[in-house]
Design an enzyme around this catalytic site. Sequence first.
Site, PDB file in Angstrom:
ATOM      1  N   LYS A  16      -1.164  -8.373  13.679  1.00  0.00           N
ATOM      2  CA  LYS A  16      -0.064  -7.548  14.187  1.00  0.00           C
ATOM      3  C   LYS A  16       0.417  -8.076  15.537  1.00  0.00           C
ATOM      4  O   LYS A  16      -0.393  -8.456  16.397  1.00  0.00           O
ATOM      5  CB  LYS A  16      -0.526  -6.097  14.316  1.00  0.00           C
ATOM      6  CG  LYS A  16       0.566  -5.106  14.738  1.00  0.00           C
ATOM      7  CD  LYS A  16       0.018  -3.688  14.752  1.00  0.00           C
ATOM      8  CE  LYS A  16       1.068  -2.661  15.138  1.00  0.00           C
ATOM      9  NZ  LYS A  16       0.551  -1.274  15.075  1.00  0.00           N
ATOM     10  N   SER A  67       3.333   1.704  12.495  1.00  0.00           N
ATOM     11  CA  SER A  67       3.970   0.511  13.022  1.00  0.00           C
ATOM     12  C   SER A  67       3.317  -0.784  12.535  1.00  0.00           C
ATOM     13  O   SER A  67       3.816  -1.872  12.818  1.00  0.00           O
ATOM     14  CB  SER A  67       3.909   0.544  14.559  1.00  0.00           C
ATOM     15  OG  SER A  67       2.541   0.493  14.992  1.00  0.00           O
ATOM     16  N   SER A  97      -0.657   4.590  12.361  1.00  0.00           N
ATOM     17  CA  SER A  97      -0.090   3.278  12.063  1.00  0.00           C
ATOM     18  C   SER A  97      -0.956   2.354  11.223  1.00  0.00           C
ATOM     19  O   SER A  97      -0.539   1.237  10.925  1.00  0.00           O
ATOM     20  CB  SER A  97       0.285   2.567  13.369  1.00  0.00           C
ATOM     21  OG  SER A  97       1.252   3.316  14.058  1.00  0.00           O
TER      22      SER A  97
END
Length: 441
Positions: free
Chosen positions: A81, A150, A174
Site C-alpha cells: 500500500k 483505503s 480499510s
Amino acid sequence: MLLHKVSLTEMMSRIHEPGYSPETVLDPYLERYRQVEPHIHAFVPEDEAEGRLDSEKALLQRTYSGDERKPALFGIPVGIKDLLHVDGLPTRAGSQLSAELLAGAQGSLVAKLRALGAVIAGKTVTEEFAYNGPIATLNPHNTGHTPGGSSAGSAAAVAAGLCPLTVGTQTLRSVIAPASFCGVVGFKPSYGRVPLDGVLLFSPSFDTVGFFTQNLPDMEAAAALLVPDWEAPAAPMPRKPVLGIPKGVYMELMSAEVKGLFGAQITGLEQLGYEVRYVQMPWEDELIYGNAMLRFIEGELAREHEHRFTEHRAEYGLPVQEAILRGQQIPEEELEQYRTRQRELRQDLMELMEQEGIDLWVSPAQGGTAPKNEERNTGWAGMPAVWGFAGVPTVSLPAATLEGMPLGFQCIGRYGEDEELLAWARQLWPCLAGEQPLPVE
C-alpha cells in the site's frame, strides 16, 4: 476474466523444486499484469516497472546463485500500500503532495519481506492519506463497483490474482471492507502487533498494518512469516469455538438482505454443532452511532499533518483539508479521553469474553456488498470500526455473495491472541468456503 486463482502456499512449496528461479513466478505475473492491470488499476502507475522488476530478479539470482537455501518468499511478488515507504519507490499516499515532501525510511516490515526474498510488485492504490478522495481502482468482480477503501489496490490485486499477498493498513475499516467487497481474506492484527515504522501515519491510536490473501491457509503462512513472535498452536483447536454476537444497535448496521444472509449462516453453524451466544456489549450506542471515533481520527490526522499542512494546504484534496481543519479544533484533552476509553474497552472485552465463555465474536464484515462506483461510497465503518477502536484482531473471510457480489464473514478475537483467532477461523473456513456446506435451506 479479471478473477484468477493464486496461492501463496503453492508458490512457496515450489521454491525448492529443481530449476526454480524468480522467473518461474514473475514472468507469469508480468503477463497477467499486462492483461489485467489496465482494467482494474490496482497499482500506482510506475515508470519502468518492468525494468525495476528485472533488477530485483537479477539481484535475487546473484544473492542465491549457488546451493544456498532460498528464503521462504523467494521471487514471489508482493504489493505494498502506498502509505508504506519502500526503498526505490516514491510514497505519494494517494495525494498531490511531492514524493520528496513525504519521503521516509523503509520500515522493518518491508525490510523483512525483502529479506525473505519477496519481490516488491509495486505500490498499491490508496485514498488520499487513507482518509478520503477519488481512487482509480475498480472491483475485479465487477468493475462497476468499488473495491473499498483505503486499501483498495491491495485487495483488488489479490482478488485479480496479480499477487498472492499484499500489505494494507486499517484505521476504521480499510482492511476489512476491501476484503469483504473483493472476496478475499483480510487480516487486521492486534493494534501494535506489527510495527508501524516506515508507515505514513493517519491516526496513530488506530493505525494497524494488515494483509490480504485469497484463502485462509495462505494468510496463516503470511502471518507466521511477517507478524513478530508468531506462535501458531501446535495442533488444531480441540473443540469448536463458542461464537458471540453483539446485542443492540451494532447488529442493526446492515441491510435487511445482509441480516437475512448472516442469520442463515448462523443457523447453519448451529446445526453443525457451534454454540452461539447473544451478548450485551460493554460499549455505548453513541460510540457506534455518534461521531466520537471520527473526531478522534481527525484530531490525530491534524496533528500528523501539522507542519506539512501549514505550507502545502492547497495541495491537499478538499475532504482531507476539511478533516484536518476540523481536527485542529479538537483539544488534546478530548483526544486523551478517547485513548483512555480505548484501553478500557479493550480490557472490558477481554473480561466479557472470559465471563461469557466467548472464543470469537462474529458478524458480517460490512453492512452491504460493494456499492456502485457512482455512489461514491467505499464502505461502512459500522461493522469493523468498534473492534479497531478496541485494537482487537479481526479477519474477514469470503463467505457468500449477494446479487453476484462478495460479502465477508468477520471473526474477532481477543487482544494479543491473533494466533488463536486464525486457528479458530480455520475451523469455520471449510463451512464458509463451501467445503462443508452449511445445512441451510
